[in-house]
Design a protein around this motif. Structure first.
Motif, PDB file in Angstrom:
ATOM      1  N   TRP A 108     -19.268  44.361   6.562  1.00 44.51           N
ATOM      2  CA  TRP A 108     -19.253  45.933   6.603  1.00 44.51           C
ATOM      3  C   TRP A 108     -19.115  46.547   7.781  1.00 44.51           C
ATOM      4  CZ3 TRP A 108     -18.375  48.345   2.387  1.00 44.51           C
ATOM      5  CH2 TRP A 108     -18.689  47.723   0.933  1.00 44.51           C
ATOM      6  N   PHE A 109     -18.182  47.474   8.002  1.00 50.61           N
ATOM      7  CA  PHE A 109     -17.735  48.257   9.133  1.00 50.61           C
ATOM      8  C   PHE A 109     -17.693  49.826   8.777  1.00 50.61           C
ATOM      9  CE2 PHE A 109     -15.684  44.044  10.019  1.00 50.61           C
ATOM     10  CZ  PHE A 109     -16.340  44.031  11.298  1.00 50.61           C
ATOM     11  N   GLY A 110     -18.269  50.579   9.654  1.00 48.81           N
ATOM     12  CA  GLY A 110     -17.995  51.977   9.524  1.00 48.81           C
ATOM     13  C   GLY A 110     -19.496  52.772   9.760  1.00 48.81           C
ATOM     14  N   GLY A 111     -19.350  54.051   9.467  1.00 47.31           N
ATOM     15  CA  GLY A 111     -20.656  54.691  10.016  1.00 47.31           C
ATOM     16  C   GLY A 111     -20.684  55.068  11.424  1.00 47.31           C
ATOM     17  N   GLY A 112     -19.525  54.821  12.120  1.00 49.75           N
ATOM     18  CA  GLY A 112     -19.660  55.150  13.501  1.00 49.75           C
ATOM     19  C   GLY A 112     -20.593  54.409  14.496  1.00 49.75           C
TER      20      GLY A 112
ATOM     21  N   LYS B 276     -18.340  59.728   9.933  1.00 52.28           N
ATOM     22  CA  LYS B 276     -17.489  59.857   8.639  1.00 52.28           C
ATOM     23  C   LYS B 276     -17.901  58.830   7.249  1.00 52.28           C
ATOM     24  CE  LYS B 276     -12.381  59.968   7.454  1.00 52.28           C
ATOM     25  NZ  LYS B 276     -11.002  59.441   7.988  1.00 52.28           N
ATOM     26  N   ARG B 277     -17.930  59.503   6.254  1.00 52.55           N
ATOM     27  CA  ARG B 277     -18.775  59.016   5.099  1.00 52.55           C
ATOM     28  C   ARG B 277     -17.532  57.721   4.319  1.00 52.55           C
ATOM     29  NH1 ARG B 277     -22.490  63.054   2.300  1.00 52.55           N
ATOM     30  NH2 ARG B 277     -23.680  63.919   4.157  1.00 52.55           N
ATOM     31  N   TYR B 278     -17.409  56.788   5.281  1.00 48.13           N
ATOM     32  CA  TYR B 278     -16.287  55.865   4.980  1.00 48.13           C
ATOM     33  C   TYR B 278     -17.007  54.613   5.506  1.00 48.13           C
ATOM     34  CZ  TYR B 278     -12.166  52.902   5.626  1.00 48.13           C
ATOM     35  OH  TYR B 278     -11.425  52.147   5.473  1.00 48.13           O
TER      36      TYR B 278
ATOM     37  N   GLY C  94     -17.694  49.915  22.654  1.00 46.48           N
ATOM     38  CA  GLY C  94     -17.887  49.895  21.003  1.00 46.48           C
ATOM     39  C   GLY C  94     -17.915  51.390  20.198  1.00 46.48           C
ATOM     40  N   ALA C  95     -18.019  52.199  21.009  1.00 51.58           N
ATOM     41  CA  ALA C  95     -17.740  53.744  20.566  1.00 51.58           C
ATOM     42  C   ALA C  95     -16.178  53.784  20.281  1.00 51.58           C
ATOM     43  CB  ALA C  95     -18.120  54.673  21.403  1.00 51.58           C
ATOM     44  N   VAL C  96     -15.405  53.604  20.894  1.00 51.57           N
ATOM     45  CA  VAL C  96     -13.911  53.470  20.897  1.00 51.57           C
ATOM     46  C   VAL C  96     -13.415  52.747  19.719  1.00 51.57           C
ATOM     47  CG1 VAL C  96     -11.452  53.222  21.728  1.00 51.57           C
ATOM     48  CG2 VAL C  96     -13.509  54.323  23.043  1.00 51.57           C
ATOM     49  N   LEU C  97     -14.037  51.634  19.500  1.00 55.43           N
ATOM     50  CA  LEU C  97     -13.533  50.676  18.400  1.00 55.43           C
ATOM     51  C   LEU C  97     -14.202  51.272  17.063  1.00 55.43           C
ATOM     52  CD1 LEU C  97     -13.690  47.017  20.030  1.00 55.43           C
ATOM     53  CD2 LEU C  97     -11.676  48.700  19.659  1.00 55.43           C
ATOM     54  N   ASN C  98     -15.296  51.585  17.018  1.00 55.58           N
ATOM     55  CA  ASN C  98     -15.979  52.025  15.962  1.00 55.58           C
ATOM     56  C   ASN C  98     -15.424  53.247  15.267  1.00 55.58           C
ATOM     57  OD1 ASN C  98     -18.306  50.424  14.904  1.00 55.58           O
ATOM     58  ND2 ASN C  98     -19.006  50.381  17.034  1.00 55.58           N
ATOM     59  N   TYR C  99     -15.241  54.189  16.300  1.00 52.05           N
ATOM     60  CA  TYR C  99     -14.505  55.403  15.991  1.00 52.05           C
ATOM     61  C   TYR C  99     -13.299  55.157  15.201  1.00 52.05           C
ATOM     62  CZ  TYR C  99     -18.215  58.030  18.260  1.00 52.05           C
ATOM     63  OH  TYR C  99     -19.381  58.596  18.384  1.00 52.05           O
ATOM     64  N   GLY C 100     -12.441  54.200  15.783  1.00 51.12           N
ATOM     65  CA  GLY C 100     -11.071  54.009  15.326  1.00 51.12           C
ATOM     66  C   GLY C 100     -11.157  53.226  13.619  1.00 51.12           C
ATOM     67  N   VAL C 101     -12.222  52.707  13.609  1.00 52.90           N
ATOM     68  CA  VAL C 101     -12.321  52.137  12.246  1.00 52.90           C
ATOM     69  C   VAL C 101     -12.704  53.117  11.383  1.00 52.90           C
ATOM     70  CG1 VAL C 101     -13.999  50.598  10.842  1.00 52.90           C
ATOM     71  CG2 VAL C 101     -13.272  49.777  13.026  1.00 52.90           C
ATOM     72  N   ILE C 102     -13.362  54.112  11.702  1.00 58.02           N
ATOM     73  CA  ILE C 102     -13.616  55.038  10.352  1.00 58.02           C
ATOM     74  C   ILE C 102     -12.690  56.154  10.437  1.00 58.02           C
ATOM     75  CG2 ILE C 102     -16.128  54.553  10.530  1.00 58.02           C
ATOM     76  CD1 ILE C 102     -16.468  57.187  12.377  1.00 58.02           C
TER      77      ILE C 102
ATOM     78  N   LEU D 151      -4.079  54.805  11.024  1.00 58.52           N
ATOM     79  CA  LEU D 151      -4.597  53.684  12.080  1.00 58.52           C
ATOM     80  C   LEU D 151      -4.814  53.979  13.336  1.00 58.52           C
ATOM     81  CD1 LEU D 151      -2.022  50.742  10.650  1.00 58.52           C
ATOM     82  CD2 LEU D 151      -4.481  51.084  10.082  1.00 58.52           C
ATOM     83  N   PRO D 152      -5.737  53.385  14.095  1.00 57.27           N
ATOM     84  CA  PRO D 152      -6.220  53.924  15.424  1.00 57.27           C
ATOM     85  C   PRO D 152      -5.207  53.063  16.629  1.00 57.27           C
ATOM     86  CG  PRO D 152      -7.606  51.862  14.761  1.00 57.27           C
ATOM     87  CD  PRO D 152      -6.815  52.464  13.396  1.00 57.27           C
TER      88      PRO D 152
END
Length: 945
Positions: free
Chosen positions: A403-407, A441-443, A751-759, A857-858
């Motif tokens: 599971w990914f998401g949540g920032g 983001k709630r995703y 990690g922040a750049v990648l996680n923000y791109g995912v959401i 897409l990021p």
């Protein structure tokens, strides 16, 4: 009628040829034939007494009531042969009438035996009583009986020889198998006749012909007597060829019975095993039936692909191939003592949804939306009783899916599947203190092709429990984040979408056209942020450290690295919230900005929604009631908070229609008077709002404030924002959280750049190269509570590795310049990386700009977005791709010059040595010198080595 056997005749002839002195004469004469001979006057041979005057016991023929051959004594003198041939064939006249000429010879030396001594010794041994067996006319043995013979007393004990024991045991077996009904007649009504059996006569021996008469040492004796008392005679018969043949035949006949016996024993063993297996199978079937009753029988199918058991509330969604893709338990806070039922007509909706209600406790609505290859299911819980918190839990790990998401989370986990925390409000905050970071983001998306999206009106709390392998969604109000009750009781509203491809599902869930309303000038600003770095003017903890001279000097040093955006922090004003330039420190700021513009720089000012109590605007805002006020108080009493250098500040109420025009007027004046082109909106996080905040209009949650504020200032020109819950309109970037000037801060930035791109945030502005601040101790409060000064010059190795990482980011931000190190290595590395970004990276960023704005897409992506079906791509957290054509593997730890590198499928060109590398494999111990960064460009599919 005479009895003869071919086997016996052959054996007898063979023995007669070897031992002529002994001969058995077989005379088996039928009783009827004897009667006819008596009538004709024939004289039967007279039986001679055995051994003179001794009283002879009852013969075997008398005991068995059968006719046995007689012993004929031949005078050796009269019949002495003249030759060996004559001795081998006695004269027919020597035999009595009615006797067959059938004899065998005994072994030589038999005349030397002392038969009298053998007979006396045999008689002295105790004898077992003879038994009789009832034989039916059809030959079926009956129950053995013990005959009573006059004058003979059966001994009470028996001392048998070993051979005798074998015979007795064999006889006992025959007796055991005898028929117990010995007095019954046969099936034709004939009486059964008794048959006497000698214990020396086994079943095998009884099957052969009766023993013939024996001629031994010129003495005559009946074969019956010899058979009853002479063990030597029986042994001699066993050694004969006839007995060997009979023994072999008996063994051959008994062999199938022996096999059947073994099979019967094996069968008994198998039966026991079979019974045990059947027992466990019955237990298993009973348990399975119980589970099936609750899991299958009580499970109903909704919308073809939903399986829901309303008893224990197990919820499953199937794919197009009817494969289970997600499973969970709904309503975990509900008890199991209340049975559900379909909702009443008044509570049902007209949209085709299914309504299930637990009487007076909760109500569940299920709905379905078909989008071709995508299937989306809507779930909504309504609590019907106070104190009930609707909670749904789903599997955390399934089929290697993550599971990914949540920032950004507090533990900086790459995936939610690796996190572990209790229920926490899902709102933006400081990830050093709170559970989630500044971008939310709630995703949520799973690598097996499942995604979730939660409604903004849900007071969402999220919990992850790795021990129980589940993550849970809960609707619960609290005293700050979700203090405003949008519904009388909590409601949990979300949807789940499934498809086969994780990437296409991500595009569906995050898709929003960012082109809508985009102006040409804004598109140019977006390109400039991709092409040119952001230069943040260094500052100290107090405003006095920033002036016009510092700005001019810094811009002159930065121009060697390129042009870009000059970012001035909030110290350009005397107090936060003045929205006017501090004339004391910036008397000629307009001229300075003109100089910077001629050089090619763009000036950006930092603004906040906070107004210091020391500012003149605070009094004006209170008078106009433009500030957020205290809950349960008069609107004239503003709610205060703390932010950075201001220890006491009010917050503009964005829901007040007068607040936005008031602020836009001041910003427009700055743009016109000083030529400011854009602003950096420093909103802090949701937790920077006053604790007991209350706006004119009710907010869903604190992040709603940031969303409304950002949308209200889009026309003013925003370069970036510090927090977001939705994707801001381009060219606005989302800034990553402030990073500590350490190696850990470097890893957190990636990690922040990648996680923000995912959401779904395609445009992310990383923090300053080298770190935003330096703090060697853990923080007890949010970073925004402190006035953090620029950190000292970082370690050269840390600065180089940070610069290498930032080269491949969507945007770059400097504070310390490479020239400050006065090092040839740092200067050379900076120039080489500048060349790489201009020739390689920027071209790719522009190429994938349009797909990012169209599909969500990021620009900088995790590897699993390139190949979601590759398990290795899911777990790699320290590599990333720029679009789909460039893989970057930075060094994120001190003192390392080698690392593990994984390349997805394809052919890749090494950016360090130019060699070609084959994908779908790991490269172990890959060398990365201090002045290099590992990156690989994808080559065409037809490329050959």
């Amino acid at each position: 009628m005479a009895y003869s056997s071919p086997s016996q005749s052959g054996a007898a002839q063979a023995l007669n040829g070897q031992h002529p002195e002994l001969a058995f004469v077989d005379a088996d004469t039928d009783e009827d034939e004897r009667e006819r001979e008596r009538e004709r006057g024939a004289q039967l041979p007279e039986e001679k007494p055995f051994l003179g005057s001794m009283a002879r016991k009852q013969s075997l023929s008398e005991r068995r009531n059968v006719e046995l051959p007689l012993l004929k004594v031949i005078n050796e003198k009269d019949t002495e042969p003249e030759s060996e041939s004559e001795s081998a064939t006695p004269s027919p006249e020597a035999f009595a009438p009615g006797l067959r000429r059938n004899s065998i010879s005994m072994p030589s030396g038999i005349n030397a035996l002392d038969l009298e001594a053998l007979r006396l010794r045999h008689q002295m041994q105790p004898q077992d009583a003879l038994h009789e067996e009832i034989i039916a006319d059809d030959g079926t043995p009956g129950t053995p009986t013990t005959p009573v013979t006059p004058g003979i007393t059966a001994p009470t004990t028996s001392a048998n020889t070993p051979d005798t024991d074998k015979l007795v045991s064999g006889t006992a077996i025959n007796f055991a198998n005898a028929n117990a009904n010995d007095d019954s007649d046969d099936e034709f009504g004939n009486a059964r006749r008794p048959v006497h059996r000698d214990r020396f006569r086994s079943r095998r021996r009884a099957s052969i012909a009766p023993l013939p008469a024996l001629r031994l040492n010129s003495k005559e004796m009946l074969a019956s007597d010899f058979d009853s008392h002479s063990v030597a005679s029986n042994q001699a018969s066993i050694t004969s060829v006839n007995s060997l043949a009979s023994l072999l035949r008996e063994k051959m006949q008994a062999f199938p019975q022996l096999i059947r016996k073994k099979k019967r024993e094996t069968k008994d063993y198998k039966i026991k095993i079979f019974v045990i297996i059947m027992f466990f199978m019955i237990i298993f079937l009973i348990g399975y039936a119980y589970v099936a009753y609750h899991q299958q029988v009580l499970t109903k199918s909704y919308f073809q692909k939903i399986k829901f058991n309303s008893h224990d509330r197990i919820f499953r969604i199937l794919s197009h191939e009817d494969k289970e893709v997600i499973s969970g338990q709904l309503g975990t806070t509900l008890g199991f003592d209340t049975a559900p039922f379909h909702c009443l007509e008044d509570h049902r909706r007209r949209d085709g949804s299914v309504c299930i209600e637990w009487n007076g406790i909760a109500r569940l609505h299920l709905n379905f939306e078909d989008k071709g290859v995508f299937r989306c299911y809507t779930l909504q819980w309504q609590a019907l009783t106070p104190g009930l918190l609707p909670t749904d839990c789903y599997e955390l790990k399934r089929d290697n899916g993550l599971w990914f998401g949540g920032g950004v989370t507090k533990g900086q986990e790459w995936s939610l599947s690796y996190a572990n925390f209790d229920f926490a409000p899902y709102a933006s905050g400081d990830s050093k203190i709170h559970q989630f970071g500044n971008g939310v983001k709630r995703y949520f998306i799973n690598s097996i092709g499942v995604a979730m999206q939660i409604s903004e009106r849900t007071p969402l709390q999220l919990g992850v429990n790795r021990t129980e392998n589940r993550f849970c969604l809960r609707a619960a109000n609290d005293e700050f984040t979700f203090v405003n009750h949008l519904t009388p009781l909590p409601q949990l509203d979300y949807r789940i979408c499934t498809t086969e491809d994780m990437r296409s599902l991500h595009m569906l869930m995050t898709q929003q056209s960012l082109w809508d309303g985009l102006k040409e000038q804004e598109f140019k600003v977006l390109h400039s942020l991709l092409e040119e770095p952001v230069w943040r003017i260094p500052h100290a903890e107090t405003p006095e450290s920033l002036n016009e001279t510092a700005i001019c000097d810094y811009s002159e040093s930065a121009i060697a690295m390129g042009l870009g955006h000059i970012l001035i922090n909030e110290f350009w004003q005397e107090n936060i919230g003045d929205f006017t330039v501090d004339k004391a420190r910036f008397p000629t700021l307009k001229d300075t900005i003109d100089v910077l513009r001629r050089r090619g720089f763009k000036v950006v000012l930092t603004i906040q929604p906070f107004i210091s109590t020391d500012s003149d605007n605070f009094k004006d805002a209170v008078r106009r009631k433009l500030l957020i006020y205290e809950r349960h108080s008069e609107r004239s009493i503003p709610a205060l908070t703390r932010y950075k250098s201001s220890s006491s500040a009010g917050v503009l109420d964005i829901t007040n229609n007068a607040s936005v025009p008031w602020l836009l007027e001041k910003l427009q004046r700055l743009k016109e008077e000083y030529g400011v082109q854009s602003f950096y909106l420093d909103l802090g996080t949701g937790y920077n709002l006053p604790h007991y905040y209350q706006c004119r209009e009710t907010l869903d949650n604190p992040d709603t404030y940031a969303r409304l504020f950002t949308a209200s200032l889009e026309g003013a020109g925003l370069m970036a924002v510090s927090t977001a819950s939705v994707v801001p309109k381009p060219p606005t970037f989302l800034s990553t959280p402030p990073a500590n000037a350490t190696w850990e801060g470097l890893r957190e930035t990636l990690g922040a750049v990648l996680n923000y791109g995912v959401i779904g945030y395609p445009f992310v502005l990383p923090g300053v190269i080298g770190g935003d601040y330096l703090l060697q101790r853990p923080l007890s409060k949010m970073v925004s509570f402190y006035a953090m000064a620029q950190p000292p010059l970082p370690d050269p190795e840390l600065f180089i590795r940070w610069l290498q990482l930032a080269t491949f980011m969507p945007a770059m931000q400097f504070s310390h310049l490479p020239s400050e190190y006065r090092s040839d290595l740092v200067t050379r590395v900076a120039q080489e990386l500048k060349e790489v970004r201009q020739t390689v990276v920027i071209a790719l960023l522009k190429k994938y700009l349009s797909p990012s704005m169209n599909e969500g897409l990021p620009l900088v992506r995790p590897l699993w977005m390139m190949d979601p079906h590759d398990p290795a791509c899911l777990i790699v957290s320290d590599e990333f791709s720029v679009g789909e054509e460039l893989i970057v593997a930075p060094i994120l730890h001190a003192g390392r010059e080698e690392r593990e590198v994984y390349l997805p499928q394809g052919v890749w060109k090494d950016g360090i040595d130019g060699s070609l590398r084959k994908g779908s494999r790991w490269m172990h111990g890959y060398r990365v010198p201090k002045d290099k960064i590992a990156y690989f460009r994808k080559m065409p599919d037809n490329t050959r080595f």
